[in-house]
Design a protein around this motif. Structure first.
Motif, PDB file in Angstrom:
ATOM      1  N   THR A  60      34.677  48.461  44.976  1.00 24.72           N
ATOM      2  CA  THR A  60      35.799  48.667  43.988  1.00 24.72           C
ATOM      3  C   THR A  60      36.241  47.426  44.699  1.00 24.72           C
ATOM      4  OG1 THR A  60      37.559  50.413  44.879  1.00 24.72           O
ATOM      5  CG2 THR A  60      35.955  51.203  43.666  1.00 24.72           C
ATOM      6  N   VAL A  61      37.344  47.102  43.236  1.00 25.61           N
ATOM      7  CA  VAL A  61      37.805  46.160  43.873  1.00 25.61           C
ATOM      8  C   VAL A  61      39.081  46.126  42.877  1.00 25.61           C
ATOM      9  CG1 VAL A  61      39.044  43.512  42.878  1.00 25.61           C
ATOM     10  CG2 VAL A  61      36.198  44.432  43.241  1.00 25.61           C
ATOM     11  N   PRO A  62      40.066  46.166  43.674  1.00 29.27           N
ATOM     12  CA  PRO A  62      41.561  46.620  42.833  1.00 29.27           C
ATOM     13  C   PRO A  62      42.312  45.621  41.403  1.00 29.27           C
ATOM     14  CG  PRO A  62      42.060  45.970  45.589  1.00 29.27           C
ATOM     15  CD  PRO A  62      40.541  45.178  45.133  1.00 29.27           C
ATOM     16  N   PRO A  63      42.705  46.437  40.946  1.00 26.34           N
ATOM     17  CA  PRO A  63      42.830  45.471  39.721  1.00 26.34           C
ATOM     18  C   PRO A  63      43.336  44.032  39.687  1.00 26.34           C
ATOM     19  CG  PRO A  63      43.921  47.822  38.970  1.00 26.34           C
ATOM     20  CD  PRO A  63      43.225  47.948  40.651  1.00 26.34           C
ATOM     21  N   ALA A  64      43.673  43.699  40.128  1.00 25.79           N
ATOM     22  CA  ALA A  64      44.983  42.162  40.523  1.00 25.79           C
ATOM     23  C   ALA A  64      43.763  41.793  40.900  1.00 25.79           C
ATOM     24  CB  ALA A  64      46.318  42.577  40.925  1.00 25.79           C
ATOM     25  N   THR A  65      43.396  41.939  42.039  1.00 30.69           N
ATOM     26  CA  THR A  65      42.418  40.968  42.573  1.00 30.69           C
ATOM     27  C   THR A  65      41.114  40.584  41.295  1.00 30.69           C
ATOM     28  OG1 THR A  65      42.661  41.373  44.328  1.00 30.69           O
ATOM     29  CG2 THR A  65      40.469  40.511  44.680  1.00 30.69           C
ATOM     30  N   ARG A  66      40.980  41.896  40.741  1.00 29.96           N
ATOM     31  CA  ARG A  66      39.712  41.546  39.655  1.00 29.96           C
ATOM     32  C   ARG A  66      39.922  40.613  38.906  1.00 29.96           C
ATOM     33  NH1 ARG A  66      38.221  43.275  35.365  1.00 29.96           N
ATOM     34  NH2 ARG A  66      35.729  43.584  35.315  1.00 29.96           N
ATOM     35  N   GLU A  67      41.605  40.345  38.051  1.00 26.99           N
ATOM     36  CA  GLU A  67      41.967  39.765  37.400  1.00 26.99           C
ATOM     37  C   GLU A  67      42.054  38.298  38.007  1.00 26.99           C
ATOM     38  OE1 GLU A  67      42.942  38.927  33.859  1.00 26.99           O
ATOM     39  OE2 GLU A  67      41.841  40.488  33.818  1.00 26.99           O
ATOM     40  N   ALA A  68      42.485  38.650  39.110  1.00 29.32           N
ATOM     41  CA  ALA A  68      42.261  37.059  39.758  1.00 29.32           C
ATOM     42  C   ALA A  68      40.788  36.515  39.412  1.00 29.32           C
ATOM     43  CB  ALA A  68      42.820  36.767  41.203  1.00 29.32           C
ATOM     44  N   LEU A  69      39.871  37.253  40.022  1.00 30.92           N
ATOM     45  CA  LEU A  69      38.632  36.865  39.972  1.00 30.92           C
ATOM     46  C   LEU A  69      37.872  36.106  38.698  1.00 30.92           C
ATOM     47  CD1 LEU A  69      37.536  38.770  42.875  1.00 30.92           C
ATOM     48  CD2 LEU A  69      37.655  36.355  42.855  1.00 30.92           C
ATOM     49  N   LEU A  70      38.440  36.943  37.914  1.00 25.41           N
ATOM     50  CA  LEU A  70      37.364  37.002  36.234  1.00 25.41           C
ATOM     51  C   LEU A  70      38.341  35.789  35.612  1.00 25.41           C
ATOM     52  CD1 LEU A  70      37.523  40.009  34.973  1.00 25.41           C
ATOM     53  CD2 LEU A  70      35.576  38.996  34.929  1.00 25.41           C
ATOM     54  N   GLN A  71      39.923  35.001  36.004  1.00 23.78           N
ATOM     55  CA  GLN A  71      39.751  33.969  35.748  1.00 23.78           C
ATOM     56  C   GLN A  71      39.864  32.866  36.426  1.00 23.78           C
ATOM     57  OE1 GLN A  71      42.987  33.915  33.229  1.00 23.78           O
ATOM     58  NE2 GLN A  71      42.504  36.194  33.074  1.00 23.78           N
ATOM     59  N   LEU A  72      38.779  33.260  37.435  1.00 18.33           N
ATOM     60  CA  LEU A  72      38.192  31.816  38.520  1.00 18.33           C
ATOM     61  C   LEU A  72      36.929  31.323  37.670  1.00 18.33           C
ATOM     62  CD1 LEU A  72      40.512  32.747  41.579  1.00 18.33           C
ATOM     63  CD2 LEU A  72      40.918  30.867  39.982  1.00 18.33           C
ATOM     64  N   GLY A  73      36.541  32.634  36.583  1.00 14.18           N
ATOM     65  CA  GLY A  73      35.577  31.819  36.013  1.00 14.18           C
ATOM     66  C   GLY A  73      34.350  33.213  37.070  1.00 14.18           C
ATOM     67  N   TRP A  74      34.598  34.263  38.069  1.00 12.46           N
ATOM     68  CA  TRP A  74      33.988  35.269  37.807  1.00 12.46           C
ATOM     69  C   TRP A  74      33.000  36.494  37.910  1.00 12.46           C
ATOM     70  CZ3 TRP A  74      35.004  40.843  38.905  1.00 12.46           C
ATOM     71  CH2 TRP A  74      34.335  41.853  39.726  1.00 12.46           C
ATOM     72  N   ALA A  75      31.813  36.552  37.546  1.00 12.22           N
ATOM     73  CA  ALA A  75      31.372  37.293  36.245  1.00 12.22           C
ATOM     74  C   ALA A  75      31.063  38.408  37.176  1.00 12.22           C
ATOM     75  CB  ALA A  75      30.259  36.808  35.669  1.00 12.22           C
ATOM     76  N   PRO A  76      31.604  39.480  37.032  1.00  9.65           N
ATOM     77  CA  PRO A  76      30.884  41.620  37.598  1.00  9.65           C
ATOM     78  C   PRO A  76      29.791  41.492  37.944  1.00  9.65           C
ATOM     79  CG  PRO A  76      32.015  41.557  35.443  1.00  9.65           C
ATOM     80  CD  PRO A  76      32.599  39.923  35.128  1.00  9.65           C
ATOM     81  N   PRO A  77      29.073  42.203  37.773  1.00 10.80           N
ATOM     82  CA  PRO A  77      27.531  42.697  38.469  1.00 10.80           C
ATOM     83  C   PRO A  77      27.443  43.231  36.935  1.00 10.80           C
ATOM     84  CG  PRO A  77      28.903  43.780  40.219  1.00 10.80           C
ATOM     85  CD  PRO A  77      29.934  43.006  39.157  1.00 10.80           C
ATOM     86  N   ALA A  78      26.668  43.359  36.491  1.00 10.38           N
ATOM     87  CA  ALA A  78      25.439  43.859  35.818  1.00 10.38           C
ATOM     88  C   ALA A  78      25.173  45.193  35.870  1.00 10.38           C
ATOM     89  CB  ALA A  78      24.366  42.825  35.692  1.00 10.38           C
ATOM     90  N   ASP A  79      25.245  45.460  36.692  1.00 14.88           N
ATOM     91  CA  ASP A  79      25.367  47.534  36.664  1.00 14.88           C
ATOM     92  C   ASP A  79      27.375  47.998  36.614  1.00 14.88           C
ATOM     93  OD1 ASP A  79      25.787  45.882  39.346  1.00 14.88           O
ATOM     94  OD2 ASP A  79      24.624  47.711  40.196  1.00 14.88           O
ATOM     95  N   GLU A  80      27.807  47.287  36.956  1.00 15.43           N
ATOM     96  CA  GLU A  80      28.911  47.899  35.721  1.00 15.43           C
ATOM     97  C   GLU A  80      29.264  48.793  35.020  1.00 15.43           C
ATOM     98  OE1 GLU A  80      33.851  45.471  35.973  1.00 15.43           O
ATOM     99  OE2 GLU A  80      32.783  45.394  37.547  1.00 15.43           O
ATOM    100  N   PRO A  81      29.743  49.451  35.040  1.00 11.51           N
ATOM    101  CA  PRO A  81      29.580  50.115  33.290  1.00 11.51           C
ATOM    102  C   PRO A  81      30.917  49.433  32.446  1.00 11.51           C
ATOM    103  CG  PRO A  81      30.407  51.293  35.606  1.00 11.51           C
ATOM    104  CD  PRO A  81      29.929  50.103  36.224  1.00 11.51           C
ATOM    105  N   GLU A  82      30.244  49.457  31.657  1.00 10.60           N
ATOM    106  CA  GLU A  82      31.087  48.362  30.232  1.00 10.60           C
ATOM    107  C   GLU A  82      31.980  49.148  30.050  1.00 10.60           C
ATOM    108  OE1 GLU A  82      30.253  45.468  28.011  1.00 10.60           O
ATOM    109  OE2 GLU A  82      28.856  46.747  29.055  1.00 10.60           O
TER     110      GLU A  82
END
Length: 85
Positions: A60-82
């Motif tokens: 798992t990735v903490p919500p704040a870290t996940r949001e920062a990664l998304l803002q920087l262009g990261w895409a979650p894994p394809a098998d991540e629940p919708e």
């Protein structure tokens, strides 16, 4: 993308990308401005490398870290629940 930085004193402050504070992971920043060109901000982020080989681990990735990664262009894994994408 909106960028802001406050530096009230040594070792304190905020580094925000679209409102998300990434100061805790920031180890350096270069800001370049030239007449007639957009301002360029280059952030150095602290990355920690750990080598693990575990079958069936739940990561798992903490919500704040996940949001920062998304803002920087990261895409979650394809098998991540919708609902978590």
């Amino acid at each position: 993308m909106k960028f802001s930085m406050t530096l009230p004193g040594a070792g304190r402050g905020t580094v925000r990308i679209d409102g998300q504070d990434v100061a805790a992971a920031t180890t350096g920043a270069d800001i370049r401005t030239r007449p007639g060109e957009p301002t360029q901000v280059v952030l150095e982020l602290m990355l920690v490398r750990t080598d693990l080989d575990i079958e069936d681990a739940e990561v798992t990735v903490p919500p704040a870290t996940r949001e920062a990664l998304l803002q920087l262009g990261w895409a979650p894994p394809a098998d991540e629940p919708e609902g978590e994408r």
